[in-house]
Design an enzyme around this catalytic site. Structure first.
Site, PDB file in Angstrom:
ATOM      1  N   ALA A  14       0.802  -1.250   0.110  1.00 22.63           N
ATOM      2  CA  ALA A  14      -0.161   0.073  -0.182  1.00 22.63           C
ATOM      3  C   ALA A  14       0.937   1.283   0.124  1.00 22.63           C
ATOM      4  CB  ALA A  14      -0.887   0.060   1.222  1.00 22.63           C
ATOM      5  N   ARG A 100      16.693 -15.419 -11.981  1.00 26.61           N
ATOM      6  CA  ARG A 100      15.224 -15.884 -11.992  1.00 26.61           C
ATOM      7  C   ARG A 100      14.959 -16.637 -10.926  1.00 26.61           C
ATOM      8  NH1 ARG A 100      11.655 -16.827 -16.301  1.00 26.61           N
ATOM      9  NH2 ARG A 100      10.914 -18.995 -16.209  1.00 26.61           N
ATOM     10  N   ASN A 107       9.564 -14.087  -4.259  1.00 28.27           N
ATOM     11  CA  ASN A 107       8.075 -13.771  -4.478  1.00 28.27           C
ATOM     12  C   ASN A 107       7.263 -14.815  -3.825  1.00 28.27           C
ATOM     13  OD1 ASN A 107       7.194 -11.315  -5.625  1.00 28.27           O
ATOM     14  ND2 ASN A 107       8.961 -11.786  -7.121  1.00 28.27           N
ATOM     15  N   GLN A 114       0.340 -15.054   1.686  1.00 31.74           N
ATOM     16  CA  GLN A 114      -0.950 -14.555   1.269  1.00 31.74           C
ATOM     17  C   GLN A 114      -1.942 -15.264   0.930  1.00 31.74           C
ATOM     18  OE1 GLN A 114       0.323 -10.940  -0.859  1.00 31.74           O
ATOM     19  NE2 GLN A 114       1.404 -10.039   0.406  1.00 31.74           N
ATOM     20  N   VAL A 131      -1.193  -8.100  -9.034  1.00 37.40           N
ATOM     21  CA  VAL A 131      -0.284  -7.123 -10.167  1.00 37.40           C
ATOM     22  C   VAL A 131       1.019  -7.271  -9.993  1.00 37.40           C
ATOM     23  CG1 VAL A 131      -0.298  -4.501 -10.306  1.00 37.40           C
ATOM     24  CG2 VAL A 131      -2.321  -5.389  -9.700  1.00 37.40           C
ATOM     25  N   GLY A 132       1.228  -7.496  -8.566  1.00 35.23           N
ATOM     26  CA  GLY A 132       2.923  -7.564  -8.413  1.00 35.23           C
ATOM     27  C   GLY A 132       3.433  -8.709  -9.317  1.00 35.23           C
ATOM     28  N   ASN A 133       4.796  -8.240  -9.880  1.00 38.29           N
ATOM     29  CA  ASN A 133       5.358  -9.294 -10.828  1.00 38.29           C
ATOM     30  C   ASN A 133       6.316 -10.335 -10.169  1.00 38.29           C
ATOM     31  OD1 ASN A 133       4.400  -8.439 -13.676  1.00 38.29           O
ATOM     32  ND2 ASN A 133       5.569  -6.441 -13.368  1.00 38.29           N
ATOM     33  N   ASP A 161      -1.945  -4.007 -20.313  1.00 39.59           N
ATOM     34  CA  ASP A 161      -1.379  -4.266 -21.567  1.00 39.59           C
ATOM     35  C   ASP A 161      -2.531  -4.206 -22.457  1.00 39.59           C
ATOM     36  OD1 ASP A 161       1.041  -5.601 -20.452  1.00 39.59           O
ATOM     37  OD2 ASP A 161      -0.189  -6.855 -19.538  1.00 39.59           O
ATOM     38  N   HIS A 189       1.800 -11.694 -18.830  1.00 39.92           N
ATOM     39  CA  HIS A 189       2.174 -10.406 -18.657  1.00 39.92           C
ATOM     40  C   HIS A 189       3.547  -9.957 -18.780  1.00 39.92           C
ATOM     41  CE1 HIS A 189       2.430  -6.386 -17.358  1.00 39.92           C
ATOM     42  NE2 HIS A 189       3.126  -6.444 -16.451  1.00 39.92           N
TER      43      HIS A 189
HETATM   44  N1  LIG Z   1       0.623  -6.472 -13.970  1.00 39.58           N
HETATM   45  C1  LIG Z   1       1.051  -5.230 -14.194  1.00 39.58           C
HETATM   46  O1  LIG Z   1       0.499  -5.032 -15.422  1.00 39.58           O
HETATM   47  C2  LIG Z   1       1.901  -4.347 -13.503  1.00 39.58           C
HETATM   48  C3  LIG Z   1       2.696  -4.769 -12.473  1.00 39.58           C
HETATM   49  N2  LIG Z   1       3.423  -4.062 -11.671  1.00 39.58           N
HETATM   50  C4  LIG Z   1       4.233  -4.460 -10.763  1.00 39.58           C
HETATM   51  O2  LIG Z   1       3.583  -4.104  -9.618  1.00 39.58           O
HETATM   52  C5  LIG Z   1       4.247  -4.243  -8.242  1.00 39.58           C
HETATM   53  C6  LIG Z   1       4.309  -2.998  -7.624  1.00 39.58           C
HETATM   54  O3  LIG Z   1       4.623  -1.884  -8.259  1.00 39.58           O
HETATM   55  P1  LIG Z   1       5.235  -0.495  -7.521  1.00 39.58           P
HETATM   56  O4  LIG Z   1       4.163  -0.030  -6.722  1.00 39.58           O
HETATM   57  O5  LIG Z   1       5.435   0.533  -8.401  1.00 39.58           O
HETATM   58  O6  LIG Z   1       6.478  -0.955  -6.678  1.00 39.58           O
HETATM   59  P2  LIG Z   1       6.893  -0.204  -5.134  1.00 39.58           P
HETATM   60  O7  LIG Z   1       8.327  -0.802  -5.063  1.00 39.58           O
HETATM   61  O8  LIG Z   1       6.576   1.271  -5.294  1.00 39.58           O
HETATM   62  O9  LIG Z   1       5.910  -0.710  -4.208  1.00 39.58           O
HETATM   63  C7  LIG Z   1       5.979  -2.084  -3.675  1.00 39.58           C
HETATM   64  C8  LIG Z   1       5.522  -1.962  -1.980  1.00 39.58           C
HETATM   65  O10 LIG Z   1       5.286  -3.415  -1.941  1.00 39.58           O
HETATM   66  C9  LIG Z   1       5.536  -3.540  -0.563  1.00 39.58           C
HETATM   67  N3  LIG Z   1       5.797  -4.781  -0.003  1.00 39.58           N
HETATM   68  C10 LIG Z   1       7.006  -5.649  -0.522  1.00 39.58           C
HETATM   69  N4  LIG Z   1       6.847  -6.899  -0.031  1.00 39.58           N
HETATM   70  C11 LIG Z   1       5.469  -6.860   0.494  1.00 39.58           C
HETATM   71  C12 LIG Z   1       4.846  -7.743   1.399  1.00 39.58           C
HETATM   72  N5  LIG Z   1       5.287  -9.033   1.405  1.00 39.58           N
HETATM   73  N6  LIG Z   1       3.602  -7.657   1.928  1.00 39.58           N
HETATM   74  C13 LIG Z   1       3.435  -6.159   1.787  1.00 39.58           C
HETATM   75  N7  LIG Z   1       3.912  -5.211   1.107  1.00 39.58           N
HETATM   76  C14 LIG Z   1       5.090  -5.591   0.472  1.00 39.58           C
HETATM   77  C15 LIG Z   1       6.866  -2.488  -0.346  1.00 39.58           C
HETATM   78  O11 LIG Z   1       7.183  -2.120   0.847  1.00 39.58           O
HETATM   79  C16 LIG Z   1       6.579  -1.541  -1.321  1.00 39.58           C
HETATM   80  O12 LIG Z   1       6.075  -0.376  -0.262  1.00 39.58           O
HETATM   81  C17 LIG Z   1       5.839  -4.619  -8.937  1.00 39.58           C
HETATM   82  O13 LIG Z   1       5.890  -5.778  -8.858  1.00 39.58           O
HETATM   83  C18 LIG Z   1       5.740  -4.145 -10.387  1.00 39.58           C
HETATM   84  O14 LIG Z   1       6.420  -4.746 -11.232  1.00 39.58           O
HETATM   85  C19 LIG Z   1       3.605  -2.701 -12.082  1.00 39.58           C
HETATM   86  C20 LIG Z   1       3.278  -2.076 -13.471  1.00 39.58           C
HETATM   87  C21 LIG Z   1       2.232  -3.052 -14.027  1.00 39.58           C
HETATM   88  O1  LIG Z   2       8.049  -4.335 -15.403  1.00 35.46           O
HETATM   89  C1  LIG Z   2       7.119  -3.656 -14.325  1.00 35.46           C
HETATM   90  O2  LIG Z   2       7.533  -3.612 -13.220  1.00 35.46           O
HETATM   91  C2  LIG Z   2       6.390  -2.662 -15.067  1.00 35.46           C
HETATM   92  C3  LIG Z   2       5.005  -3.649 -15.757  1.00 35.46           C
HETATM   93  O3  LIG Z   2       4.867  -4.665 -15.456  1.00 35.46           O
HETATM   94  C4  LIG Z   2       4.479  -2.742 -16.718  1.00 35.46           C
HETATM   95  O4  LIG Z   2       4.386  -1.439 -16.762  1.00 35.46           O
HETATM   96  O5  LIG Z   2       3.762  -3.540 -17.492  1.00 35.46           O
END
Ligand SMILES: NC(=O)C1=CN([C@@H]2O[C@H](COP(=O)(O)OP(=O)(O)OC[C@H]3O[C@@H](n4cnc5c(N)ncnc54)[C@H](O)[C@@H]3O)[C@@H](O)[C@H]2O)C=CC1
Ligand SMILES: O=C([O-])CC(=O)C(=O)O
Length: 329
Positions: A14, A100, A107, A114, A131-133, A161, A189
């Site tokens: 969050a 990798r 993760n 979770q 959402v997280g990659n 996408d 993704h």
């Molecule tokens: N599927 C999609 O289309 C997209 C996916 N993403 C992915 O979304 C994810 C988040 O991106 P951002 O918010 O930019 O990253 P960010 O690094 O700004 O924030 C991630 C947050 O998750 C927290 N976190 C880490 N481990 C955790 C856990 N075990 N429990 C709760 N919180 C935890 C961190 O403390 C941090 O505040 C990344 O994996 C990114 O690659 C980003 C853009 C598009």
């Molecule tokens: O690679 C990333 O963290 C961002 C991502 O997934 C995207 O923008 O599609």
């Protein structure tokens, strides 16, 4: 959903950049609808709880009429207690020199617990968007730890996408995005994803017939598939507001339905449709009816599409094999 009783929405990560772009819009009704009150549950790691508290202070300061409370915790079980919507955003990003396997392992340590917490504590109607990659495989890990939750409640996000594909095609043809229907992102993704213009339509006619083939194959597909990397290159940070927007679109459609005659793209557990191995969380064309995703059946796939989908599905199968070998699912 009844007005009055708030729906509990859990957002992990969050305090991150997507979280910051997401929470205010959830609280203002863009996730579930303008009449549905919400209670937010914010999960963060201990070091980021204070930052999440700061965001919660700002949420308070907006005096959102729909926001009926905010809980902040670093306890995964508490975060998902009674939750109806889980937005799993926080993940371990790949850092320099990371293999990798290390990334998947890190993760697995997040999405396994979770998934179990969702299994044990969430509301019976829980719906999950990862959402997280790497989003598809993280969703698979979470789902495999939640045997009591119907598998189809676990989805991963390819809506960003999908939206990127709409926007690129609209710009190319100089039409509004609303002229485009039946877009599909197939597969993972990742850079192997396949945005399909052979089934998409512009003003009711097949999109592929309105663009030249070299543009479709050599410009459109790589632009959409590599857009995440292009944003990182330009912004110095990965996409956040557009990712949050896509997450809202995904969940909104899940609850409220997709428009008649159109579909969207959702990564969900395969039922074997289009030859995608059962259980793999892969992106498909999907409609939402009565709160359930249904894969659109019977779309024609030419040899080019078939090859591209196979390549992305192969990558997903390799990711599944890797997390299986690591004992994460
Ligand atoms: N599927 C999609 O289309 C997209 C996916 N993403 C992915 O979304 C994810 C988040 O991106 P951002 O918010 O930019 O990253 P960010 O690094 O700004 O924030 C991630 C947050 O998750 C927290 N976190 C880490 N481990 C955790 C856990 N075990 N429990 C709760 N919180 C935890 C961190 O403390 C941090 O505040 C990344 O994996 C990114 O690659 C980003 C853009 C598009
Ligand atoms: O690679 C990333 O963290 C961002 C991502 O997934 C995207 O923008 O599609």
């Amino acid at each position: 959903m009844s007005q009055g009783r708030p729906v509990k929405v859990t957002v992990t990560g969050a305090a991150g950049q997507i979280g910051y772009a997401l929470l205010f819009r959830i609280a203002s009704g863009h996730l579930l609808g303008p009449d549905v009150p919400v209670r937010l549950s914010l999960l963060e790691i201990p070091q980021a709880v204070k930052a999440a508290e700061g965001t919660a202070m700002e949420l308070d300061d907006c005096a959102f009429p729909l926001l009926q409370g905010i809980d902040i915790t670093d306890d995964v079980n508490q975060a998902f207690d009674g939750t109806s919507v889980g937005l799993l955003v926080g993940a371990r990003p790949r850092t320099k020199g990371m293999e990798r396997g290390d990334l998947l392992q890190a993760n697995g340590g997040i999405f396994g617990p979770q998934g179990k917490a969702i299994n044990d504590h969430a509301a019976d109607d829980v719906r999950v968007l990862v959402v997280g990659n790497p989003a598809n495989t993280n969703a698979l890990i979470a789902q495999s730890h939640a045997p009591d939750v119907p598998a189809e409640r676990f989805t991963a996000m390819t809506r960003l996408d999908h939206n990127r594909a709409l926007s690129q095609l609209a710009a190319k043809l100089d039409v509004p995005v609303t002229a485009i229907t039946r877009m599909t992102i197939w597969g993972n993704h990742s850079a192997t994803q396949y945005p399909d213009l052979y089934n998409a339509e512009v003003n009711g006619k097949i999109a592929a017939e309105q663009v030249d083939e070299p543009w479709l194959r050599d410009t459109f597909i790589p632009t959409v598939a590599k857009r995440g990397a292009a944003i990182i290159e330009a912004r110095g940070a990965s996409s956040a507001a557009s990712a949050a927007n896509a997450a809202l679109n995904h969940v909104h459609d899940w609850f409220n339905g997709t428009p008649e005659g159109d579909w969207t793209s959702v990564a969900l557990p395969s039922d074997g449709s289009y030859g995608v191995p059962e259980g793999l969380i892969s992106s498909f064309p999907a409609i939402s009816r009565h709160g359930k995703w249904e894969i659109v059946q019977g779309l024609p796939l030419n040899a080019f599409s078939r090859d591209r989908i196979n390549a992305s599905v192969r990558e997903l199968t390799e990711e599944r094999d890797a997390v299986t070998q690591l004992g994460l699912i």
